[in-house]
Design an enzyme around this catalytic site. Structure first.
Site, short mmCIF file in Angstrom:
data_model
loop_
_atom_site.label_atom_id
_atom_site.label_comp_id
_atom_site.label_asym_id
_atom_site.label_seq_id
_atom_site.Cartn_x
_atom_site.Cartn_y
_atom_site.Cartn_z
N TYR A 105 47.16 51.56 -12.87
CA TYR A 105 46.21 52.29 -12.02
C TYR A 105 46.50 53.79 -11.98
O TYR A 105 45.81 54.56 -11.30
CB TYR A 105 46.13 51.65 -10.63
CG TYR A 105 45.11 50.54 -10.67
CD1 TYR A 105 45.40 49.33 -11.28
CD2 TYR A 105 43.82 50.75 -10.19
CE1 TYR A 105 44.44 48.35 -11.40
CE2 TYR A 105 42.85 49.76 -10.30
CZ TYR A 105 43.17 48.57 -10.91
OH TYR A 105 42.21 47.61 -11.03
N GLU A 121 31.48 45.43 -14.63
CA GLU A 121 32.08 44.22 -14.07
C GLU A 121 31.11 43.08 -14.30
O GLU A 121 29.92 43.22 -14.05
CB GLU A 121 32.32 44.38 -12.56
CG GLU A 121 33.22 45.54 -12.18
CD GLU A 121 34.69 45.32 -12.51
OE1 GLU A 121 35.10 44.15 -12.63
OE2 GLU A 121 35.42 46.32 -12.66
#
Lengths: 506, 506, 506, 506
Positions: C314, C275
């Site tokens: 997801y 990230e």
């Protein structure tokens, strides 16, 4: 008290008490309810004698059990009252210590085990506790005589061993408006007239648990009140057979099974709960029985204290939970499945949830703190936690019991079919489970689980667990108020090393 | 005690105690750990002075807090000991009443709030309680002198204000075999030699919480023992710096952040937990410090009583839960989301779960019953219920805290980047949340939540909550044993109207 | 592409593409990332070559796996593109049918199984899908040339087999204000200048998954935009090495274990997530790469479509869930506990939860409906349901995995201690579980579970599952919007026999 | 068919079919059930004409709805049958594709919305699907003529548009014994005689959903069979009015409300479910209608395929869930509470759970795979996951609906009281909620929620959700079997870097 009397509306306190004589045991309690001449509607009919009505009787039996338990187990179900210097039924005892509250919880669980239903007496008991401290506090501020009136009332109540029901929930009408703002003023019970002798009230109390089975009803505010709501800020004691009262009986799932022949399909033939709408039409209350009259600023506190006591009283559901665990274990055994690991595991889970509820209730009682009037109030946070778990865990316990019961619980033919000369032998042949277990035992156990998870006592075990003493959101609001988030933020900031320039946390 | 001494292996009880002097406060405690010459391995290295190791120090700080709290709040964290007729740290107090157990729970919650981690002293405290009654019971049966030895040991312990660690969990090897049946006898700690002066033990104790930070280690059986396991049925007191001991430090999630420069990314820079493997190689215990030697039939009871005490000690996690609630509320506020209904609702849910745990623990303590030796043991069913909820609710509280924290918790750059002359200003510009809240505060709060839900103190808040004092299945077995299913079946049968021909339920 | 080039800021589309050559496999992908001269900060340092950084490399490996899978299993991980009439990596494929979406889900689960982490490529893939229909719709309304630009861009992308990252989440600043109302205009990425050649944008994109590992970044609005936010309603394609970009690396739990010697304690040594905060300072985008410029009314729809695609993506977590189930089963076996009923039951529960997630994702894909541009969008309600379950079930699966792992997971000493000449043999002696299972296997499996439940990949398995593609409340809002309560009220009224005078329900 | 005929026991296949004529719509269906002369016991009485019995009629209405829907919405509720080259009711359609299974699920949800109960036709439909492939497979192994017989039977069935009920669940007696080992051989249905014309069977089928409302009953094995159980390994088609059949009606919570005057208190006056015990006494089946006779090794597969189809059929409960969501939203609105955040949140949660069930069902159907006979079977793992969620979520949805309903649901007086001249006006005065909402609407909505959570249709929504198509443990066993733990262990080992010397995972 045994001849039906139509009492004059404006009746003195003394005359009202004169109708009572001390109740000794359960049978005496049942007798005390006869011939009162109360107006009760059920299925569109005015009932002659509620005591003998097959739908109503089981709810009376449940209260009867509270009298019999006092005889059988006085240690548990009675206590010494300083007020009259004698042992009294614990449901009439003013809680004087944390231990009193703990004993109350134990008695409640025990009665749940013995009746498998709502025995309808806890709201009244918790009202007694609240009134001790609230009347004391009002008097301290206003110089009113409520506390002595209360003590005097309680002396009569204890000596006569009567039941006090809690008349709390007003219909409320438009929820966005205060009592005094409603289009119909009766949507909250209120004073319509004041005389030298007393006051007259009109309105209704809904969801009144065991209303019809109580000797006296305590009317009290259902929520906080403002200055314009003075006529609604009323606490008073009304005999259940007062002129101007009408009861309309609430129906319950499977209620009419009580009217069927046979006993098995009732599930729990002896015991049931009761909810009524009680309508008040200019009902008189002599001043001696008025315990609040216009002191609106105490309404909120009264409700808060009541819910603190009462939310822990839902510990009674752990007694019903014990019955569920026992019933689930019994049916699993009858089905021959009791040795399966997953069956044991589900019984453990049911027990774990049930004991979790229990622990919050008695923790709340053990952690009680004294109020100015000298009595104790249980811990409010833990009482709310208790009740909040009660809005969840009985549903899961019930689900697990249905799991263990098997589908037969909802496909089992009627008792009458089991008794039929042709159908009966077929049923007994094909519904034989484990050898040596009579088919009838299986029937009975399945009907008990049906009774508690779908039927009449599911009302008490489930829906009342949800809404009694306030719906889940009511507990969440109390938890929000009591959760002291600023204190907890300070802990977190301290550990995180956050230093506020103007407010350094040590 | 401040010069490193290599103590002779066969050291007398007296000499062992002579090394101690009374500890007054937290600083004194830290000093007491210096220069003990213990052998500790961490990251493949023998550590010179554990007290100064940045990874170890936070775990010492957590124990230090137990000393400082006793100074700050003696009402909470000390108690009067009849044994030496003086106030002692509550962690050394022999519980003499239900109230003592309740106070223990309150102190545990408080220390959880203050440290946000495992303060490592509860297993030792609960061991003290167990030994009082178990030595008493063994003596009563066998005429042994254990109870007096125990009392004498405790007098020293209280006077010197030391820490006792619990050495319980043996490695166990092949789980299908008993201690005496293992291929390698050392997989359970056992006696290797007996002399006139004492006994020698070999083996290891795993998962020893705060092992290295304790002054004394109490070794004791980890499970029930049979007649062939006599050499394994041993309870004895060993100083933490005894010859023959080796500590190997357990690593934890994010442990090396403690070695980074800066403080923020540590999340909770001051406090941490500690788990060690302690290896015993022919460690000597003088008879005066042997409290069980072969009375195998008491091992099971000892473990059962220990778990009853210890499972309620997990109430400490409600202190950590308070920190989680506070941290979640704080970060929601910093994010500008604190007024959203769903945020408040999640804080309520966290609180509800946390207080549910709390209520089971203190209920268990309030409901304590006396043992033959005169002290009290808390209610076992409720203690198991407490611990079982601890294996569930902290995980859900942690999940909700992560929900409120926002994704930034796991995407936030390092403290060093915030300090960098180019990257730092970018980060401060773009991670500014609500005005007036310094970005650093947000960093710190996010790092604290990371610390407790993923990082170093997640070990204590989550995984230890799962496995400490027994894994979930261990509690379920105890709940199964204690759930009295026959009694509950009788309730159900009674209500269902089932009459056994040979066994009529009243 | 292999010599570090500092590209002129105002670079043409053609020149930007000229730096690429088709990537054939995983190794080629890794090579393509070298020498790009990107500015990356990590731990306060500007990183020379991210590809070789031990913390960054595992995140690159995860993306590398998406290339290698395309070679190994082209049926699963490639698809025929009509656009260039050739098979392309499925991550670059424009979904043309429900089956394409289903295959996407299968590939995502597969990559979850293979990497045990976030492979960072789904947001880019879902962006490709969204842009097809949104550019088409904008053009239809405004006569703009976006759709052709998009198709042209995609032809280059497919031919060169590159990775597109999604730059969506703006820092947002004060949440109560719109983009154009912020004190600092940069808190939402926006156009700072327009020239004949293109536009310049300034701002930042936070939580950018795999930002540094992408060849191109698609910047796009993060929420709905109003008429005053035109300069913020921008979609454009930016090469990852464009002048004006700065990356600041987000740290993760246990990230520095990647820098330790040894492999075991890393848990999953090969794969990790990434990230980054990506800062844009006057970054140029030539018109050919601008796909929305001011058509603010399409922002909301763009976000809604993106979340619909992305919430079903997801499903990747079910691949990680498969690893969790496998790891839990493996460690239970190593612990010798795999035959216990409760262990099997917990594996079943983990599987049940995992497959529940899976079913919502693929159901959503199977139920896809066509959009005007001709491609398909999956069912939005079911995609939200999928993601909402993802915010819950991985936490419970993780909790159960920790249950099965045992406490050793958080007390295990370091790999270096296992290698030490003194400590190592002790550890191997005492941590031997079931015979025939090397202690090292046990170490590795425990470290993997630690990695996924507390460590580096817990970021991807847990916290990202919570917040990625929108936090739980974002799904609840979508479910509220889509739940068609009026239609359902009509069903209920119909069955209840409620007839509205003015609106009779048939 | 309209004159009551007592059919000779040994009746030919042809004659049996000759009694039928094509049913066109719901009214025709109801007519087809008249005058069949079936023996039905209910409340200890032989029922004259079940069609007119107020308790039975709602269950017939539910099936009637399946005919009417076929007329109203042929796209949804009919399909083209290649077998007779005509459109047929989808409940008689042989599923030929994944899309057929998906359409089945949609129709099931729709019928749940329309009836709010169990419409009793799914088990028969899933039986049709199973028999296609099983008869094909038996023939392939044994050269038997079952598949052609099956196809011929289905041609008749489709042309006459009849209902086939599934007679599966034998009483089972002592669960530890196989069919042939039972003391009473009838505890599993079995062949008692074989003639040239056919076979005679004796036994019983319990929990037979809609048994009495079916034209034909398919008897089939309830579990796997061994070589000694050949006489029990029987599949055959029996007309519902065959000689030797006896039906005994299962009672349900609140069943007798159907016999009360008034409509409101019934909650759902029109629709209900039905469960019967069907007893077979030497019932004849001509060979043409025998589809398995002794091929015991196919019994297990038959059951497994049936449960795979049937567990996904529980998607019907999402239709009931839609009604619950609608009812909860409606009552909240009537109570004036619909704008509260927590009310909306609970509706979202109910929807989320409901759609989670839906997604597993249709995912299972979309992922169907072909069987050797050419038809498709849905995914077994996802079907089990679907049903397993059905054993949980409807209970939670029901709990939330009770939360939103408020306590009045279980304290509301009877419809007769509302109609009483004295009690009625009181009730209407005090139970007025939001202005403009007639009190009767509130009554009706509360009664509907009572009906579905405690009353008659709670049987279908809750208990049947638990036990229909197998109890929760049955799904867990299937999930255990299908969870491929070895494959998942390999993923984990691969990521953990575990290399088996003899079995290197790539």
């Amino acid at each position: 008290m045994n001849a039906i009397a139509h009492h004059p509306r404006e009746e003195s306190a003394e005359r009202r008490w004169s109708r009572f004589k001390p109740i000794v045991d359960g049978d005496g309690y049942v007798e005390s309810l006869r011939n009162r001449g109360v107006k009760v509607y059920l299925f569109g009919e005015l009932i002659d004698e509620p005591v003998d009505h097959p739908i109503i009787r089981p709810s009376i039996n449940a209260l009867k059990r509270t009298y019999d338990l006092a005889v059988e187990d006085p240690e548990l179900a009675t206590a010494h009252s300083d007020l009259i210097d004698a042992r009294v039924n614990r449901f009439l005892h003013i809680v004087g210590s944390p231990q009193d509250l703990v004993m109350k919880n134990r008695m409640q669980r025990r009665l749940g085990q013995l009746t498998g239903t709502c025995f309808q007496r806890c709201a009244g008991l918790d009202t007694i506790s609240v009134l001790h401290s609230i009347t004391y506090d009002i008097d301290a501020k206003h110089g009113t005589p409520y506390h002595q009136r209360y003590l005097e009332f309680m002396r009569h109540a204890q000596r006569n061993n009567i039941i006090i029901g809690a008349g709390m929930t007003d219909p409320k009408g438009d929820r966005s408006k205060r009592p005094s703002e409603q289009v119909d003023p009766d949507l909250f019970l209120h004073v319509t007239k004041r005389t030298e002798q007393g006051i007259y009230v009109t309105g209704a109390k809904a969801h009144m648990t065991g209303g019809l089975n109580s000797h006296w009803i305590c009317v009290m505010p259902t929520m906080n009140m403002g200055p314009n709501d003075r006529d609604y800020a009323i606490v008073g004691m009304v005999p259940g057979d007062a002129e101007g009262l009408t009861y309309i009986y609430g129906r319950q799932s499977c209620d009419t099974r009580a009217m069927e022949t046979g006993e098995i399909d009732k599930g729990n033939a002896k015991f049931g709960g009761q909810e009524t709408l009680v309508v008040f039409e200019d009902v008189f209350i002599p001043h001696e029985h008025v315990l609040m009259d216009g002191e609106h600023e105490f309404a909120q506190d009264m409700v808060a204290r009541f819910t603190s006591y009462h939310r822990a009283s839902y510990v009674c559901k752990t007694g019903l939970g014990d019955v569920m665990v026992g019933a689930a274990a019994a049916i699993a055994e009858m089905n021959g499945a009791d040795h399966a690991g997953h069956i044991k595991d589900k019984l453990v889970e049911m027990t774990h949830l049930n004991e979790t509820i229990y622990s919050s209730a008695i923790a709340s009682s053990h952690e009680a703190k004294p109020l100015p009037s000298g009595i104790f109030m249980n811990d409010s946070m833990l009482a709310n936690v208790c009740k909040h778990n009660v809005t969840r865990f009985p549903y899961e316990i019930s689900r697990l019991a249905q799991d263990l019961a098997g589908g037969l619980m909802v496909t089992l033919p009627s008792e009458q079919d089991f008794d039929h000369e042709v159908a009966g032998p077929m049923l007994k042949k094909y519904f034989q489970g484990r050898a040596n277990v009579p088919v009838e035992h299986r029937q009975r156990m399945l009907r008990l689980i049906e009774n508690m998870t779908l039927g009449r006592n599911a009302v008490g075990y489930l829906t009342e667990s949800m809404h009694g003493a306030g719906s889940p959101q009511a507990q969440r609001i109390q938890i929000l108020r009591g959760m002291e988030v600023e204190r907890k933020k300070a802990y977190a900031e301290d550990l995180a090393g956050i230093v506020h320039e103007d407010n350094v946390t040590a």
